[in-house]
Design an enzyme around this catalytic site. Sequence first.
Site, PDB file in Angstrom:
ATOM      1  N   ASN A  69       0.834  -1.202   0.000  1.00 55.34           N
ATOM      2  CA  ASN A  69       0.000   0.000   0.000  1.00 55.34           C
ATOM      3  C   ASN A  69       0.863   1.243   0.000  1.00 55.34           C
ATOM      4  O   ASN A  69       0.758   2.091   0.891  1.00 55.34           O
ATOM      5  CB  ASN A  69      -0.919  -0.010   1.225  1.00 55.34           C
TER       6      ASN A  69
ATOM      7  N   ARG B 173       8.282   6.601  -2.370  1.00 51.47           N
ATOM      8  CA  ARG B 173       8.468   6.527  -0.928  1.00 51.47           C
ATOM      9  C   ARG B 173       9.186   5.240  -0.517  1.00 51.47           C
ATOM     10  O   ARG B 173       9.969   5.223   0.417  1.00 51.47           O
ATOM     11  CB  ARG B 173       7.130   6.627  -0.182  1.00 51.47           C
TER      12      ARG B 173
ATOM     13  N   ARG C 195       4.506  -0.183   8.654  1.00 49.52           N
ATOM     14  CA  ARG C 195       5.479  -1.175   8.187  1.00 49.52           C
ATOM     15  C   ARG C 195       6.650  -1.301   9.154  1.00 49.52           C
ATOM     16  O   ARG C 195       7.388  -2.282   9.111  1.00 49.52           O
ATOM     17  CB  ARG C 195       5.972  -0.799   6.806  1.00 49.52           C
TER      18      ARG C 195
ATOM     19  N   LYS D  31       1.515 -11.681  -2.078  1.00 51.08           N
ATOM     20  CA  LYS D  31       2.164 -10.835  -3.082  1.00 51.08           C
ATOM     21  C   LYS D  31       3.621 -10.590  -2.733  1.00 51.08           C
ATOM     22  O   LYS D  31       4.517 -10.740  -3.566  1.00 51.08           O
ATOM     23  CB  LYS D  31       1.397  -9.519  -3.223  1.00 51.08           C
TER      24      LYS D  31
ATOM     25  N   PRO E 173       3.856 -12.639  -8.788  1.00 48.09           N
ATOM     26  CA  PRO E 173       3.239 -11.736  -7.812  1.00 48.09           C
ATOM     27  C   PRO E 173       2.028 -11.029  -8.424  1.00 48.09           C
ATOM     28  O   PRO E 173       2.136 -10.391  -9.459  1.00 48.09           O
ATOM     29  CB  PRO E 173       4.349 -10.709  -7.508  1.00 48.09           C
TER      30      PRO E 173
ATOM     31  N   ASP F 290      -0.375  -8.154  -7.936  1.00 47.37           N
ATOM     32  CA  ASP F 290      -0.756  -6.932  -7.230  1.00 47.37           C
ATOM     33  C   ASP F 290      -1.932  -6.304  -7.956  1.00 47.37           C
ATOM     34  O   ASP F 290      -2.523  -6.910  -8.837  1.00 47.37           O
ATOM     35  CB  ASP F 290       0.428  -5.968  -7.159  1.00 47.37           C
TER      36      ASP F 290
ATOM     37  N   HIS G 145      -2.096  -4.072 -10.150  1.00 50.61           N
ATOM     38  CA  HIS G 145      -1.885  -3.925 -11.593  1.00 50.61           C
ATOM     39  C   HIS G 145      -2.104  -5.246 -12.323  1.00 50.61           C
ATOM     40  O   HIS G 145      -2.782  -5.299 -13.343  1.00 50.61           O
ATOM     41  CB  HIS G 145      -0.458  -3.433 -11.875  1.00 50.61           C
TER      42      HIS G 145
ATOM     43  N   PHE H 206       3.590  -6.216 -16.808  1.00 50.71           N
ATOM     44  CA  PHE H 206       3.455  -5.287 -15.701  1.00 50.71           C
ATOM     45  C   PHE H 206       4.104  -3.948 -16.040  1.00 50.71           C
ATOM     46  O   PHE H 206       3.517  -2.886 -15.851  1.00 50.71           O
ATOM     47  CB  PHE H 206       4.108  -5.892 -14.463  1.00 50.71           C
TER      48      PHE H 206
END
Length: 400
Positions: free
Chosen positions: A124, A129, A196, A258, A275, A277, A279, A326
């Site tokens: 998320n 970042r 996190r 993921k 993975p 996600d 997308h 991706f």
Amino acid sequence: MVSANISISIQGLTRDRSCALHGRILSLKQDPTHLHYQTIWPTPYPLSPPSSVKSSAIGTPDVEDDTESLIHHYLNLGPDLTALYEHWSSVDLNFKKRAPKFTGVRILKQDAWEALVGFICSSNNNIIRISQMVRSSHYSKRCSYIKLFQVHNLCLHYGPLIGHINNQAIHDFPTPESLTGAGVESHLRELGFGYRAGYIAKTARIVANERPEGWLQTLSNPELFEDGLDQKGLPEGGREGYRKAHEELLQLQGVGPKVADCVCLMGLGWGESVPVDTHVWQIAQRDYKFGKGKHKSLTKATYDAIGDHFRNLWGKEAGWAHSVLFAADLKTFSGRLITKLEVDVDEVKIKQEDGSAFESKVIMKREYALDEVKEESGEGKDGIILESSRSQRAKRRRTR
DNA sequence: TAACACCCTGTTAT
DNA sequence: AATAACAGGGTGT
């Protein structure tokens, strides 16, 4: 005149193109035909004989400069990309349609622990970042003057100091042990890791205290240091080693399917790991008929079904193929959508500053303006127009 | 199985 | 110009 190119996007590569890799500081840059590297530290490195460098044993200590093979390995330059793309194109029309605009995509062979922490941070979150948190020296133009000097990150605060370059300290990635201290979680929160922080602190403790030495590496693909890419013999759901690694990683904090698959693919060498996600979920719905009936939403069952579908379709390197699609969908690369890339294969040299070189096959690309593409592609293919400008996207939204 | 909170930042909408 | 929503390479409960 040859125009060849490797697009480099390396985690932790600073503006001056230096980065820490396996305890040394490297400087990388590319021009149209070559990838240049220089070992900044340790200093008296690049004095090795030019021709005898070939892939000697990885573990050979300091006598020879193994930086070249290190880079070769990290960038995963061994496999023949053209052959892989051809295979994926031959079994999947959608891949064939979308991939030509995104040549040259390779899966990095990252350190497993670093990949694990990095992808925990990715949940998320946005890419900018993430890199700021983990390794960054990414200076956004919008950062205030003060913020420039507050670039906090994991390496800076917990990683061992390797050396300095341009008066800037270069740290390697911290070990699990170094992240087990009492104040780590709250400190990481102060550094902007958000929730996190807890994931990282807890995962570090599990790995350091509740797993045997070298546990993470035991989960890796034994063929990790080979370039063999036979396409057959992939059992349903992936090889046993992959399934085991995935399952074990799920036991950690902040690691869901993921993140586990990202670590399997990029850190542990399991090519069949896919993975999924948001997308990839979008892609699966748009191009592969997911999103209906039994697989209406992205549950664990749907997640596994998507992975199985792609493994059946693409084979042993399904995760690699998936990364190509991706990349084709990432907003970050949307600038590339307005150009067309002509693809060819060519031998290019990757050489050192002192002139020694080795050769590697890479994809040659030539870029053309959008107008020319329109003429060629004809009949309303949506791949090019999509996301090419803000005004168009805004328009699309309104018409919904 | 489906919601919802979780940190925080840059972008987009009012 | 200022501020409010919102999504952004998910996970845990």
